[in-house]
Design a protein around this motif. Structure first.
Motif, PDB file in Angstrom:
ATOM      1  N   MET A 264       0.844  -1.189   0.000  1.00 16.93           N
ATOM      2  CA  MET A 264       0.000   0.000   0.000  1.00 16.93           C
ATOM      3  C   MET A 264       0.878   1.236   0.000  1.00 16.93           C
ATOM      4  SD  MET A 264      -1.345   0.132   3.976  1.00 16.93           S
ATOM      5  CE  MET A 264      -1.932   1.819   3.853  1.00 16.93           C
TER       6      MET A 264
ATOM      7  N   SER B 241       0.923   5.650   0.876  1.00 16.85           N
ATOM      8  CA  SER B 241       0.266   6.771   1.539  1.00 16.85           C
ATOM      9  C   SER B 241       1.131   8.016   1.416  1.00 16.85           C
ATOM     10  CB  SER B 241      -0.001   6.437   3.016  1.00 16.85           C
ATOM     11  OG  SER B 241       1.185   5.971   3.644  1.00 16.85           O
TER      12      SER B 241
ATOM     13  N   LEU C  26       0.588  -4.422   2.897  1.00 16.26           N
ATOM     14  CA  LEU C  26      -0.808  -4.405   3.316  1.00 16.26           C
ATOM     15  C   LEU C  26      -0.926  -5.033   4.696  1.00 16.26           C
ATOM     16  CD1 LEU C  26      -2.695  -5.461   0.057  1.00 16.26           C
ATOM     17  CD2 LEU C  26      -2.823  -3.257   1.224  1.00 16.26           C
TER      18      LEU C  26
ATOM     19  N   LEU D  60     -10.656  -4.482   5.346  1.00 13.09           N
ATOM     20  CA  LEU D  60      -9.671  -3.682   4.624  1.00 13.09           C
ATOM     21  C   LEU D  60     -10.380  -2.905   3.522  1.00 13.09           C
ATOM     22  CD1 LEU D  60      -6.673  -2.929   4.250  1.00 13.09           C
ATOM     23  CD2 LEU D  60      -6.516  -4.810   2.584  1.00 13.09           C
TER      24      LEU D  60
ATOM     25  N   ALA E 299     -10.078  -0.306   0.268  1.00  9.87           N
ATOM     26  CA  ALA E 299      -9.225   0.279  -0.773  1.00  9.87           C
ATOM     27  C   ALA E 299      -9.814   1.630  -1.133  1.00  9.87           C
ATOM     28  CB  ALA E 299      -9.179  -0.632  -1.997  1.00  9.87           C
TER      29      ALA E 299
ATOM     30  N   ALA F 115     -14.553   4.381  -0.590  1.00  8.34           N
ATOM     31  CA  ALA F 115     -13.635   3.245  -0.579  1.00  8.34           C
ATOM     32  C   ALA F 115     -14.414   1.959  -0.801  1.00  8.34           C
ATOM     33  CB  ALA F 115     -12.881   3.183   0.745  1.00  8.34           C
TER      34      ALA F 115
ATOM     35  N   SER G 145      -3.734   4.471  -0.175  1.00 13.24           N
ATOM     36  CA  SER G 145      -4.417   3.501  -1.023  1.00 13.24           C
ATOM     37  C   SER G 145      -5.337   2.588  -0.231  1.00 13.24           C
ATOM     38  CB  SER G 145      -3.389   2.663  -1.787  1.00 13.24           C
ATOM     39  OG  SER G 145      -2.571   1.933  -0.877  1.00 13.24           O
ATOM     40  N   HIS G 146      -5.065   2.374   1.071  1.00 17.89           N
ATOM     41  CA  HIS G 146      -5.846   1.438   1.869  1.00 17.89           C
ATOM     42  C   HIS G 146      -6.032   1.945   3.296  1.00 17.89           C
ATOM     43  CE1 HIS G 146      -4.372  -1.119  -1.416  1.00 17.89           C
ATOM     44  NE2 HIS G 146      -5.402  -1.914  -1.176  1.00 17.89           N
TER      45      HIS G 146
ATOM     46  N   THR H 234      -7.086   4.992  -7.793  1.00 16.47           N
ATOM     47  CA  THR H 234      -6.965   3.869  -8.731  1.00 16.47           C
ATOM     48  C   THR H 234      -7.226   4.331 -10.153  1.00 16.47           C
ATOM     49  OG1 THR H 234      -9.302   3.340  -8.319  1.00 16.47           O
ATOM     50  CG2 THR H 234      -7.657   2.194  -7.002  1.00 16.47           C
TER      51      THR H 234
END
Length: 355
Positions: A1, A3, A21, A30, A32, A74, A98-99, A355
């Protein structure tokens, strides 16, 4: 992931950080991150991050670096929670990353609360996530861009009206081109039409502010003296500019019935204003105001009232605000730096896609 880490004491230093992750424990989910809105509100989170705990929502593990919170959408990509399925979409408070690993509690059809240990004791309004099913809904960009700010606008108007506007006849707002100021002007126009709405802005944004049609009077910062100093007035300062705040207090003096401080859109000019005439400025903290009003009228009534005004605001805002979609790490980092430097035109609504 990955950030976007920001240095807490030097906000213009930002860099992408890659990590593995996280592993899911029982009950965890979790997310995304799909897309989020980037506004001056997010810069405020960073500027006052230490004082108000905004850095604590998405800790990096390094005391010198933080992740700026944003509002967006998300997707559930992994779940160890029997009540939440992979493929669901949610809306809420997210990191520039991203997560996000969450620990859903109080799971209901409409949403859940992140019960992660490090988020205990933090403002509840930021820990709530709305469940959206599996398909994209209407006006998602507008929701992410405006709704968190608009809720603050709604709460400020409610606070003023609940106090009979402190005996004032006019409302003066700094950073009149900002989304929160526009929202406040709209709600005041709708719910307190007898209150005159005065917008203060830079010369370059004057045409945009006038085009909104939400203000009775639009003045540039260097033309503040043109406002009626004899009219009882309340001030809501979104700019965080000590010199400007001092000028407002000096202009109205004892006719300034209340002075409210909200946010800080002019980061480079933040600072105190000493020996102010008139009332002592009071900080307005939206999460506390929201929790108080929800206790008073209940969550369904609160959401219904906000949604009614928000629908009207979005319907009008589409005429002067344009949604722009940004993609990729470089574009997202550049957008953050531009927003920090106050270089994003008020007519632009930025949606950042991970994404």
């Amino acid at each position: 992931m990955h950030s976007l880490w920001v240095k807490k004491n030097e906000l213009a230093k930002a860099q992408w950080h890659d990590s593995d992750l996280p592993a899911l424990a029982e009950g965890q989910v979790l997310l995304a991150v799909e897309k989020y809105a980037l506004t001056a509100n997010n810069i405020t989170y960073a500027v006052v991050g230490d004082g108000f705990g905004y850095w604590n929502f998405f800790p990096t593990g390094d005391d010198d670096w933080g992740i700026v919170p944003v509002w967006g959408f998300a997707n559930v990509v992994a779940s160890e929670n029997p009540d939440i399925a992979v493929g669901e979409r949610v809306y809420g408070y997210l990191p520039m990353a991203s997560h996000l690993l969450v620990t859903p509690t109080n799971v209901q059809d409409g949403g859940f609360i992140d019960g992660a240990a490090h988020r205990q004791g933090l403002a509840m309004i930021y820990n709530q996530y709305n469940r959206l099913g599996q398909s994209e809904g209407p006006l998602e960009a507008e929701r992410a861009i405006f709704q968190p700010l608009f809720t603050t606008s709604f709460l400020i108007e409610d606070f003023m009206r609940s106090n009979d506007w402190f005996g004032a006849e006019a409302l003066v707002m700094t950073s009149a081109s900002s989304k929160t100021s526009l929202g406040l002007a709209m709600v005041a126009k709708s719910l307190s039409p007898s209150i005159k709405r005065i917008g203060l802005t830079s010369a370059g944004n004057t045409a945009f502010v006038e085009q909104s049609g939400l203000y009775d009077e639009v003045l540039t910062y260097d033309n503040l003296s043109a406002a009626d100093a004899a009219q009882p007035t309340v001030s809501v300062d979104f700019a965080g500019n000590g010199q400007l705040l001092g000028a407002i207090h000096a202009h109205w003096g004892e006719k300034l019935k209340f002075s409210s401080l909200v946010g800080a859109t002019h980061v480079s000019e933040r600072g105190g204003a000493d020996d102010l005439q008139g009332p002592k400025p009071q900080l307005f903290f939206a999460p506390t105001a929201a929790e108080s009003l929800i206790k008073e009228i209940g969550a369904p009534a609160f959401r219904a009232r906000v949604d009614e005004q928000f629908a009207a605001f979005v319907a009008g805002a589409s005429a002067y605000l344009k949604v722009e979609d940004l993609n990729g790490r470089e574009a997202l980092q550049s957008a953050y730096l531009a927003m920090l430097a106050n270089e994003v035109a008020p007519s632009r609504g930025l949606m950042c896609h991970m994404t």
